[in-house]
Design an enzyme around this catalytic site. Structure first.
Site, PDB file in Angstrom:
ATOM      1  N   HIS A   1      -7.594  -1.448   5.565  1.00  0.00           N
ATOM      2  CA  HIS A   1      -7.657  -2.440   6.646  1.00  0.00           C
ATOM      3  C   HIS A   1      -9.071  -2.568   7.239  1.00  0.00           C
ATOM      4  CE1 HIS A   1      -3.435  -2.137   6.182  1.00  0.00           C
ATOM      5  NE2 HIS A   1      -3.210  -1.154   7.021  1.00  0.00           N
TER       6      HIS A   1
ATOM      7  N   ASP B   1      -2.693  -6.352   1.927  1.00  0.00           N
ATOM      8  CA  ASP B   1      -3.309  -5.647   3.049  1.00  0.00           C
ATOM      9  C   ASP B   1      -2.922  -6.499   4.243  1.00  0.00           C
ATOM     10  OD1 ASP B   1      -5.068  -5.046   5.197  1.00  0.00           O
ATOM     11  OD2 ASP B   1      -6.297  -3.940   3.784  1.00  0.00           O
ATOM     12  N   HIS B   2      -1.938  -6.037   5.022  1.00  0.00           N
ATOM     13  CA  HIS B   2      -1.358  -6.963   5.998  1.00  0.00           C
ATOM     14  C   HIS B   2      -2.352  -7.381   7.074  1.00  0.00           C
ATOM     15  CE1 HIS B   2      -0.704  -3.378   8.507  1.00  0.00           C
ATOM     16  NE2 HIS B   2      -0.506  -4.187   9.515  1.00  0.00           N
TER      17      HIS B   2
ATOM     18  N   LYS C   1      -3.294 -11.384   9.505  1.00  0.00           N
ATOM     19  CA  LYS C   1      -3.400 -11.569  10.959  1.00  0.00           C
ATOM     20  C   LYS C   1      -4.272 -12.796  11.257  1.00  0.00           C
ATOM     21  CE  LYS C   1      -2.953  -6.628  11.951  1.00  0.00           C
ATOM     22  NZ  LYS C   1      -1.761  -6.414  12.775  1.00  0.00           N
TER      23      LYS C   1
ATOM     24  N   LYS D   1       0.828  -1.188   0.000  1.00  0.00           N
ATOM     25  CA  LYS D   1       0.000   0.000   0.000  1.00  0.00           C
ATOM     26  C   LYS D   1       0.873   1.253   0.000  1.00  0.00           C
ATOM     27  CE  LYS D   1      -1.539   1.466   3.849  1.00  0.00           C
ATOM     28  NZ  LYS D   1      -1.303   1.998   5.199  1.00  0.00           N
TER      29      LYS D   1
HETATM   30  C1  BG6 Z   1      -0.150   0.485   8.365  1.00  0.00           C
HETATM   31  C2  BG6 Z   1      -0.300   1.979   8.491  1.00  0.00           C
HETATM   32  O1  BG6 Z   1      -0.766   0.029   7.199  1.00  0.00           O
HETATM   33  O2  BG6 Z   1      -0.739  -0.135   9.484  1.00  0.00           O
HETATM   34  C3  BG6 Z   1       0.279   2.478   9.784  1.00  0.00           C
HETATM   35  O3  BG6 Z   1       0.332   2.624   7.395  1.00  0.00           O
HETATM   36  C4  BG6 Z   1      -0.276   1.711  10.956  1.00  0.00           C
HETATM   37  O4  BG6 Z   1       0.026   3.865   9.939  1.00  0.00           O
HETATM   38  C5  BG6 Z   1      -0.172   0.219  10.722  1.00  0.00           C
HETATM   39  O5  BG6 Z   1       0.423   2.081  12.113  1.00  0.00           O
HETATM   40  C6  BG6 Z   1      -0.889  -0.555  11.805  1.00  0.00           C
HETATM   41  O6  BG6 Z   1      -0.617  -1.904  11.665  1.00  0.00           O
HETATM   42  P1  BG6 Z   1      -0.749  -2.896  12.898  1.00  0.00           P
HETATM   43  O7  BG6 Z   1      -0.477  -4.247  12.302  1.00  0.00           O
HETATM   44  O8  BG6 Z   1       0.258  -2.469  13.905  1.00  0.00           O
HETATM   45  O9  BG6 Z   1      -2.145  -2.737  13.393  1.00  0.00           O
END
Ligand code: BG6
Length: 498
Positions: A247, A184-185, A189, A155
């Site tokens: 997300h 989209d990580h 999860k 992204k």
């Molecule tokens: C990222 C954002 O995609 O996700 C960040 O660009 C954010 O701003 C992060 O902090 C949050 O990821 P996680 O896995 O820590 O909830």
């Protein structure tokens, strides 16, 4: 699930994501014996770095960021196959040399290798990278065979509908959709993957998962961190582009979609797209609209004073970028019509917590209405995405004693208690899936466009308004009062998340 022999090229090799997530994820895959026998990593970046230095950096990354310590029996072999290639992203010659390097590794391996290109750079260079992958012949490597090249892209995927469409077109010029893995990580999860299991591997939820029983759904993705050193990027993005459009929408789609025909990637993604298409356009009216936005002002986090957004590094003093947004969404289908879906996300909130709360309707009848004796809460199923992953069900119980009094109580399931806490990180699963060619946990082109279609009018409207109508909230709070008002209008209240 064996991945075929692979060379993975990471563009943006000296970036933060590579150090914190990608290198540790690859190391952990190696530790679990999930990397193919022939596995090579090439870091690609603008800065010239000798292979040995890049390998030493990778070792440091593992030591610092891996969930498991460096194993001296596994590491040397992995390390020996780490290379570096310096070049500009718009330099055809550097891509021709990269191709030579890849072919050379392939020749030495004595077998065909799959090439995987991981684009983890700022979006300004997505286009030249993709074009150079095409013109150098790298994108076409292995075409028509099971070892056809693959491309993983980070992204932000566009900043509105037009730019997302344009990016999809540039990608489609070089790759077929099945070769494309839009990250989209959140989909990597464990708890997000568990959403489908919770909903469709248990019979008790489906009959009540609809407008007859559900009063509202609240999705919170809250962070206590500020923008830190990422001000330059964040100010062009804001909470809506950074978190909500991607997300949070994935959480919404998996919560609200119909059961897919199978667990296959296309069947699941078809259902998500169908759901996203049934969300009504957001109302933009400043008084009676579906969206509020705000910026954090100086406040306290963990008892320590922290600066407001406008005082952060690289943030213009007149910035109108929102660090918090809350939305009310309506889904126009048989299952959900009339059930509001509330979404909120922000930085510098009271605590880091992501959760989905399904709030059920109150029971009919007047049995337990006397507030002096009956403390009652709405039945709520809370899926805690992170931290303290698990599921909680809120119900009402009689307080033991000779009188009939009630109190809300919680039933908990905690991942850490049941399964232990050392679960794989999102990027481990996602990189492995991409190497194997499974796109279930990646965003399809039409999916991202459908989501952008919903968000683009809102983002354009806010841009026109500038700072007008932009609220503020103190660091360490749960956001601005206007976000509470958004729910009061429909007789709801935000849950205290976490
Ligand atoms: C990222 C954002 O995609 O996700 C960040 O660009 C954010 O701003 C992060 O902090 C949050 O990821 P996680 O896995 O820590 O909830």
């Amino acid at each position: 699930r064996g991945a075929p022999p692979t060379i993975i090229v990471i563009f943006g090799a000296s970036g933060d994501l590579t150090a914190r997530k990608l290198i540790p994820a690859l190391y952990n895959l190696g530790l679990d014996n999930l990397l193919p026998g022939d596995f090579h990593l090439i870091g690609y970046g603008r800065k010239p770095i000798p292979d040995e230095e890049f390998q030493a950096d990778a070792e440091k990354d593992v030591n610092e960021f891996s969930r498991r310590p460096l194993n001296p029996d596994i590491w040397p072999q992995l390390k020996a196959n780490i290379h570096y290639h310096a070049g500009g992203y718009d330099d055809p010659k550097a891509f021709a040399e990269l191709r030579e390097k890849c072919l050379d590794i392939e020749k030495k391996a004595g077998r065909d290798l799959q090439f995987v290109f991981y684009i983890s750079t700022p979006p300004s260079v997505f286009k030249p990278i993709l074009e150079n992958l095409g013109s150098s012949g790298l994108a076409a490597h292995g075409k028509g065979t099971p070892l056809a090249s693959k491309m993983i892209i980070e992204k932000p995927f566009g900043r509105d509908l037009a730019t997302a469409q344009e990016l999809n077109q540039i990608i489609a010029n070089q790759f077929d959709e099945h070769q494309v893995f839009r990250i989209d990580h959140y989909l990597g999860k464990e708890t997000v993957q568990d959403l489908m299991v919770l909903r469709f591997a248990n019979t008790i939820f489906e009959p009540i998962w609809n407008r007859r029983y559900v009063d509202c759904v609240q999705i919170t993705v809250a962070e206590d961190l500020g923008v830190g050193t990422r001000g330059g990027y964040y100010d062009t993005s804001g909470a809506t582009r950074d978190m909500l459009q991607n997300h949070t929408m994935q959480l919404l789609a998996l919560t609200a979609m119909e059961a897919p025909v199978s667990l296959g990637a296309e069947d699941i993604r078809d259902e998500k797209v169908k759901l996203l298409k049934s969300i009504q356009p957001l109302r933009l009216d400043p008084k009676d609209g579906d969206a509020v936005r705000a910026q954090y002002a100086e406040g306290l986090i963990g008892g320590e004073k922290v600066p407001g957004y406008l005082q952060e590094k690289d943030i213009p003093a007149t910035s109108s970028t929102e660090t918090f947004a809350a939305l009310r969404m309506s889904i126009n289908n048989w299952r959900w019509q009339g059930v509001p879906f509330y979404l909120r996300s922000g930085k510098r909130l009271a605590r880091r917590v992501s959760e989905i709360a399904i709030q059920f309707k109150q029971p009919p009848g007047g049995l337990f209405t006397d507030p002096s004796r009956f403390d009652m809460a709405a039945n709520t199923l809370v899926i805690q995405i992170q931290p303290d992953e698990g599921t909680t069900f809120l119900l009402n119980s009689k307080i033991p004693g000779l009188e009939t009094r009630t109190q809300p109580v919680k039933m908990h399931f905690r991942y850490a208690t049941t399964f232990g806490s050392n679960t794989p990180e999102a990027y481990e699963r996602l990189i492995l899936d991409a190497m194997v060619g499974d796109s279930t946990l990646f965003i399809r082109g039409d999916e991202t466009e459908t989501s952008w279609k919903l968000y683009t009018p809102l983002l354009e409207y806010w841009e026109e308004c500038g700072r007008k109508g932009l609220d503020s909230y103190a660091c360490g709070s749960w956001g601005p009062l206007s976000a509470d008002r958004l729910l009061w209008e429909s007789n709801h209240e935000w849950r205290r998340a976490g």
